[in-house]
Scaffold this active site. Sequence first.
Site, short mmCIF file in Angstrom:
data_model
loop_
_atom_site.label_atom_id
_atom_site.label_comp_id
_atom_site.label_asym_id
_atom_site.label_seq_id
_atom_site.Cartn_x
_atom_site.Cartn_y
_atom_site.Cartn_z
N PRO A 100 -32.52 -161.97 -25.80
CA PRO A 100 -33.75 -162.78 -26.15
C PRO A 100 -34.52 -163.74 -25.27
O PRO A 100 -35.39 -164.23 -25.41
CB PRO A 100 -32.87 -164.00 -27.15
CG PRO A 100 -31.51 -163.88 -26.42
CD PRO A 100 -31.33 -162.57 -26.01
N ASP A 140 -34.76 -153.54 -17.60
CA ASP A 140 -34.02 -152.60 -16.88
C ASP A 140 -32.67 -153.14 -16.27
O ASP A 140 -31.45 -152.74 -16.20
CB ASP A 140 -34.75 -152.43 -15.34
CG ASP A 140 -35.85 -151.38 -15.67
OD1 ASP A 140 -35.96 -150.76 -16.64
OD2 ASP A 140 -36.94 -151.88 -14.82
N GLY A 141 -32.44 -154.78 -16.45
CA GLY A 141 -31.27 -155.49 -16.26
C GLY A 141 -30.60 -155.16 -17.22
O GLY A 141 -29.25 -155.11 -17.14
N SER A 199 -39.37 -157.77 -18.86
CA SER A 199 -40.69 -157.91 -18.11
C SER A 199 -40.90 -156.56 -17.24
O SER A 199 -42.05 -156.12 -17.02
CB SER A 199 -40.29 -158.86 -17.07
OG SER A 199 -39.88 -160.25 -17.77
N ASN A 202 -24.61 -160.51 -17.91
CA ASN A 202 -23.27 -159.94 -18.03
C ASN A 202 -22.76 -160.02 -19.61
O ASN A 202 -21.46 -159.40 -19.74
CB ASN A 202 -22.35 -160.04 -16.98
CG ASN A 202 -23.11 -159.65 -15.69
OD1 ASN A 202 -23.55 -158.52 -15.66
ND2 ASN A 202 -22.61 -160.35 -14.68
#
Length: 298
Positions: free
Chosen positions: A128, A186-187, A229, A163
């Site tokens: 979020p 991507d994270g 992002s 994580n």
Amino acid sequence: MEKENLMCSLRIKGTEVSLALEQSTLSWSFSKRRAYRKKSITVSIPVNEIVTVHPGDSKQQTKRISAPSNQFTVYHVSRKSSQRWFLQMVTFTAPDAQVAYSWVQAIQKKTSEIGHPRPKKLLVFINPYGGRGKACRIYYSKISHLFLLAGIHTDVIETTRANHARDYILDADLWPYDGVVCVGGDGMFSELLHGLVTRTQSDRGVFEDKEDAKLTPCDLRIGIIPAGSTDCVCFATMGINDPVTSALHIIIVLSEHALIWHLSMTSSKEGQTSRVIMAGGRSDFTCDHGRRKVRLHV
């Protein structure tokens, strides 16, 4: 529906059409009733691009149908460009409810027989805080109803820390799921990738830190709904960062461009490599997983 009934005359908004269900296509032809039409117009859609079919018209999907309907609605993929997809629907009117029901049954049976098995239950992670806080709005306004329409059950987890998704994957019971979906950037994808690789080795009793360990392929698949992002992985595989396009790929699991990832392990001279396989490979990425290199072959 019997084989000889897979072609018949129906109506779309009062216009007569000839509908045919063949081995790999659903098509309908508008008869040349008007003088300016020199020939009939035929529309064909691949069966594996049909998202679902329901009795009644599209408005009836949001309310309980109290009586059998002589209408049925086909929801299918349509294209605004070579990369951008959207959901389109067409409602057919049959002579009676029994004919409509027979067509629904026949189309459902055909879509289940063609292509790869479609997901029935997905574990969805939403970040979020990523993408300027738009991930939740993107999922609930654009994506969740598509999964519901396609008959896919979802368990949704909104992450609260870094994580969170990876740690959940390491401990959760993943057996009921056909795949995991990340709504983020991507994270978030990186968290799920590393979590699945580590979890798979743990379940199979493989000590991945040992240099001579033979890593085990991951059976669970990953889908990406771009909402971060940066969405470099999604753009590199799809050629577009569009949440609806990604969701439709996940739903119908097209072999040539499916945005559902298969994790497998391959050996190389440098040691073991984790590889994410997608049919129709377009590019390679490499990242670190512990002391190993994780190659994303997409």
